[in-house]
Design an enzyme around this catalytic site. Structure first.
Site, PDB file in Angstrom:
ATOM      1  N   ASP A   1       4.296  79.502  59.555  1.00 48.21           N
ATOM      2  CA  ASP A   1       5.048  79.409  58.307  1.00 48.21           C
ATOM      3  C   ASP A   1       6.108  80.507  58.319  1.00 48.21           C
ATOM      4  O   ASP A   1       6.060  81.423  59.153  1.00 48.21           O
ATOM      5  CB  ASP A   1       4.122  79.560  57.089  1.00 48.21           C
ATOM      6  CG  ASP A   1       4.657  78.764  55.907  1.00 48.21           C
ATOM      7  OD1 ASP A   1       4.153  77.664  55.636  1.00 48.21           O
ATOM      8  OD2 ASP A   1       5.629  79.237  55.255  1.00 48.21           O
TER       9      ASP A   1
ATOM     10  N   GLY B   1       1.787  75.362  53.083  1.00 51.83           N
ATOM     11  CA  GLY B   1       2.115  74.452  51.982  1.00 51.83           C
ATOM     12  C   GLY B   1       0.964  73.555  51.562  1.00 51.83           C
ATOM     13  O   GLY B   1      -0.157  73.648  52.083  1.00 51.83           O
TER      14      GLY B   1
ATOM     15  N   GLY C   1       5.067  74.954  58.476  1.00 53.99           N
ATOM     16  CA  GLY C   1       4.838  74.844  57.022  1.00 53.99           C
ATOM     17  C   GLY C   1       3.352  74.797  56.722  1.00 53.99           C
ATOM     18  O   GLY C   1       2.909  74.079  55.814  1.00 53.99           O
TER      19      GLY C   1
ATOM     20  N   TYR D   1      16.971  65.266  47.591  1.00 55.93           N
ATOM     21  CA  TYR D   1      15.701  65.135  48.301  1.00 55.93           C
ATOM     22  C   TYR D   1      15.643  63.768  48.992  1.00 55.93           C
ATOM     23  O   TYR D   1      15.331  63.657  50.172  1.00 55.93           O
ATOM     24  CB  TYR D   1      14.569  65.286  47.287  1.00 55.93           C
ATOM     25  CG  TYR D   1      13.169  65.192  47.842  1.00 55.93           C
ATOM     26  CD1 TYR D   1      12.673  66.167  48.711  1.00 55.93           C
ATOM     27  CD2 TYR D   1      12.303  64.158  47.457  1.00 55.93           C
ATOM     28  CE1 TYR D   1      11.370  66.103  49.190  1.00 55.93           C
ATOM     29  CE2 TYR D   1      11.003  64.092  47.919  1.00 55.93           C
ATOM     30  CZ  TYR D   1      10.541  65.065  48.793  1.00 55.93           C
ATOM     31  OH  TYR D   1       9.244  64.998  49.254  1.00 55.93           O
TER      32      TYR D   1
ATOM     33  N   LYS E   1      15.633  62.651  52.928  1.00 57.66           N
ATOM     34  CA  LYS E   1      14.541  61.833  53.467  1.00 57.66           C
ATOM     35  C   LYS E   1      15.086  60.598  54.202  1.00 57.66           C
ATOM     36  O   LYS E   1      14.626  60.261  55.291  1.00 57.66           O
ATOM     37  CB  LYS E   1      13.557  61.421  52.363  1.00 57.66           C
ATOM     38  CG  LYS E   1      12.721  62.574  51.824  1.00 57.66           C
ATOM     39  CD  LYS E   1      11.921  63.258  52.925  1.00 57.66           C
ATOM     40  CE  LYS E   1      11.099  64.427  52.455  1.00 57.66           C
ATOM     41  NZ  LYS E   1      10.522  65.228  53.560  1.00 57.66           N
TER      42      LYS E   1
HETATM   43  C1  AKB Z   1       7.846  65.221  44.975  1.00 58.43           C
HETATM   44  O1  AKB Z   1       7.447  64.888  43.854  1.00 58.43           O
HETATM   45  O2  AKB Z   1       8.945  65.734  45.197  1.00 58.43           O
HETATM   46  C2  AKB Z   1       6.944  64.916  46.147  1.00 58.43           C
HETATM   47  C3  AKB Z   1       7.199  63.565  46.709  1.00 58.43           C
HETATM   48  C4  AKB Z   1       6.708  62.364  46.030  1.00 58.43           C
HETATM   49  O3  AKB Z   1       7.826  63.459  47.728  1.00 58.43           O
HETATM   50  N1  AKB Z   1       5.579  65.046  45.756  1.00 58.43           N
END
Ligand code: AKB
Length: 315
Positions: free
Chosen positions: A34, A11, A8, A142, A146
């Site tokens: 990448d 990025g 990556g 997301y 994580k």
């Molecule tokens: C997002 O806003 O998705 C990222 C993060 C805080 O992980 N910048």
């Protein structure tokens, strides 16, 4: 760290981390990769470059063997707002790349850095002074990737001895590569608008306080953690780290000190607001400071001076 692979590299973090690693460890020791080539001129001309789709384990494995890689920085992710629009893609890219990296790190005895995020917290997490070890029930895909990534990385460490390390990055502010699809992106875009003399339309409401960090501190943080004495690490995946926290109104007022004519209006993005409302107001990062000496240098005022100066000469 002797031979390093950055996944990556095009990025927001990768483009700057690769150059910093090359400065410290030598150009030929850091492979930039990448999914899409070519990379920027700076990256392509300063060291080795490989095309890797990180969701394909064999592509990572080939490069790891070719360059005798001992450390992988896995920066492959779909950021929060984009992932929320396409949850399956968010999961497949984030978890696919991570699982491949973990397996390859296990087989090839590599250390592995994978960023987590403030997105790993949720609505029932304590919002102020969020502790290192606390409730993690995020309501975004997301965040789910994580938290899963943190757990998997710790599992590979305890079960197989893979040297996995990670931090929960806050919003990252930088002036080289724009982030894309994040909830905290506004804190980068606001500087570009200010320097271009444009009105900034803020997607978050004026009281939304979030943790943030300037990119030079984020790069130091990743490198320092990977260089840390493993016997001092009580935690691994992932450390709370933050350098400052502010609301849109506060960053706007800071920029106005330098550009008094700058104008900002609020145009709420409901999805981003909902995501931001589920993230901490500020985290407690004392474990990172104690266990491996995390100490960021930039606060809002220093970062604003540097961002405006750099962008003025760039734009
Ligand atoms: C997002 O806003 O998705 C990222 C993060 C805080 O992980 N910048």
């Amino acid at each position: 760290m002797k031979n390093i692979l950055v996944l990556g590299a095009a990025g927001q973090i990768g483009s700057e981390l690769t150059m910093k690693l090359r400065e410290i460890y030598g150009n030929s020791s850091v492979v930039a990769s990448d999914i899409k080539l070519p990379l920027s001129e700076a990256l392509s001309q300063s060291g080795p470059v490989e095309k890797i789709d990180a969701t394909k384990a064999e592509e990572i494995a080939l490069v790891v063997k070719k360059y005798n890689i001992d450390t992988i920085f896995n920066l492959v992710a779909i950021l929060s707002a984009t992932a929320e629009k396409n949850p399956l893609l968010g999961w497949n890219i984030g978890m696919g790349a991570l699982l491949n990296c973990l397996e390859i790190a296990k087989e090839n005895h590599c250390a592995l850095f994978t960023p987590s995020s403030i997105g790993a917290f949720g609505l029932n997490t304590p919002m102020n002074g969020t502790p290192q070890d606390t409730i993690q029930r995020p309501n975004t895909i997301y965040g789910v990737t994580k938290v899963s990534g943190e757990l998997l990385s710790d599992y590979y460490f305890t079960r197989f001895g893979v040297d996995t390390r990670s931090v929960r990055f806050p919003g990252l502010i930088s002036n080289v590569t724009l982030p894309g699809g994040g909830t905290t992106d506004y804190a980068v875009e606001i500087y570009y608008a200010a320097v271009k003399g444009e009105t900034f339309y803020c997607p978050l409401n004026k009281n939304t306080q979030l943790d943030m960090m300037y990119m030079p501190d984020a790069l130091d943080c990743a490198i320092k953690l990977m260089e840390a004495d493993s016997s001092k690490l009580v935690h691994r995946n992932s450390f709370n780290v933050t350098a400052m926290h502010f609301t849109p109104e506060e960053i706007y007022n800071e920029i106005k000190k330098h550009i008094p004519s700058f104008k900002m209006e609020y145009r709420l993005d409901e999805m981003r607001q909902k995501i931001a409302d589920s993230w901490p107001n500020y985290m407690d990062d004392s474990c990172a400071r104690k266990e491996w000496g995390f100490s960021p240098k930039f606060d809002l005022s220093l970062m604003t001076i540097d961002m405006l100066e750099t962008l003025k000469s760039k734009i």
